[in-house]
Design an enzyme around this catalytic site. Structure first.
Site, PDB file in Angstrom:
ATOM      1  N   GLN A  34       3.907   1.628  -1.190  1.00 22.66           N
ATOM      2  CA  GLN A  34       4.535   1.779  -2.503  1.00 22.66           C
ATOM      3  C   GLN A  34       3.506   2.235  -3.545  1.00 22.66           C
ATOM      4  O   GLN A  34       3.816   3.047  -4.424  1.00 22.66           O
ATOM      5  CB  GLN A  34       5.181   0.463  -2.939  1.00 22.66           C
ATOM      6  CG  GLN A  34       6.351   0.042  -2.065  1.00 22.66           C
ATOM      7  CD  GLN A  34       7.467   1.071  -2.049  1.00 22.66           C
ATOM      8  OE1 GLN A  34       7.938   1.514  -3.085  1.00 22.66           O
ATOM      9  NE2 GLN A  34       7.876   1.482  -0.855  1.00 22.66           N
ATOM     10  N   HIS A  47       0.831  -1.205   0.000  1.00 17.42           N
ATOM     11  CA  HIS A  47       0.000   0.000   0.000  1.00 17.42           C
ATOM     12  C   HIS A  47       0.864   1.254   0.000  1.00 17.42           C
ATOM     13  O   HIS A  47       0.572   2.215  -0.726  1.00 17.42           O
ATOM     14  CB  HIS A  47      -0.920  -0.028   1.224  1.00 17.42           C
ATOM     15  CG  HIS A  47      -1.879   1.093   1.314  1.00 17.42           C
ATOM     16  ND1 HIS A  47      -2.896   1.282   0.406  1.00 17.42           N
ATOM     17  CD2 HIS A  47      -1.991   2.102   2.223  1.00 17.42           C
ATOM     18  CE1 HIS A  47      -3.595   2.354   0.750  1.00 17.42           C
ATOM     19  NE2 HIS A  47      -3.065   2.868   1.836  1.00 17.42           N
ATOM     20  N   HIS A  74       0.903   4.118  -2.926  1.00 17.32           N
ATOM     21  CA  HIS A  74       0.694   5.548  -2.679  1.00 17.32           C
ATOM     22  C   HIS A  74       1.791   6.385  -3.318  1.00 17.32           C
ATOM     23  O   HIS A  74       1.513   7.442  -3.899  1.00 17.32           O
ATOM     24  CB  HIS A  74       0.632   5.835  -1.176  1.00 17.32           C
ATOM     25  CG  HIS A  74      -0.759   5.880  -0.641  1.00 17.32           C
ATOM     26  ND1 HIS A  74      -1.521   7.015  -0.642  1.00 17.32           N
ATOM     27  CD2 HIS A  74      -1.516   4.914  -0.090  1.00 17.32           C
ATOM     28  CE1 HIS A  74      -2.700   6.758  -0.109  1.00 17.32           C
ATOM     29  NE2 HIS A  74      -2.719   5.479   0.230  1.00 17.32           N
TER      30      HIS A  74
END
Length: 105
Positions: free
Chosen positions: A79, A77, A81
């Site tokens: 990465q 998650h 973002h």
């Protein structure tokens, strides 16, 4: 997952999210032909991405030293973002430029 890794990932998520928000602000300002505000928001997005990259670099450095990061949904998650923040900021720059062209006509 240790506390330090959790903090690094949360920093990555937070700064990447900030970059995306600043990029959206830049687009909104450009829609109003307020290019000074748009540029400021793009600069703020760039600064947030720098902070996000610093968090990512911390993770990569740890891994290079032989201390692998546990791959969890939170890791993925964070990465995701970052990549979304980068992509959105790049797209916002193009949209601001398009509004500049429209404004000149």
């Amino acid at each position: 997952m240790d506390e330090k890794s959790l903090q690094v990932m949360m920093g990555l998520i937070m700064h990447s999210g900030d970059a995306k928000s600043h990029a959206m602000e830049a687009i909104q300002a450009a829609k109003e032909y307020d290019f000074e505000s748009a540029e400021q928001s793009l600069n703020d997005a760039k600064e947030s991405l720098i902070k996000a990259h610093q968090s990512q670099t911390e993770m990569l450095t740890k891994e290079a030293q032989g201390n692998s990061t546990e791959i969890t949904l939170l890791t993925i998650h964070s990465q995701d973002h970052l990549m979304t923040g980068i992509t959105f900021t790049d797209l916002a720059k193009e949209i601001v430029d398009l509004y500049r062209v429209i404004d000149k006509k």
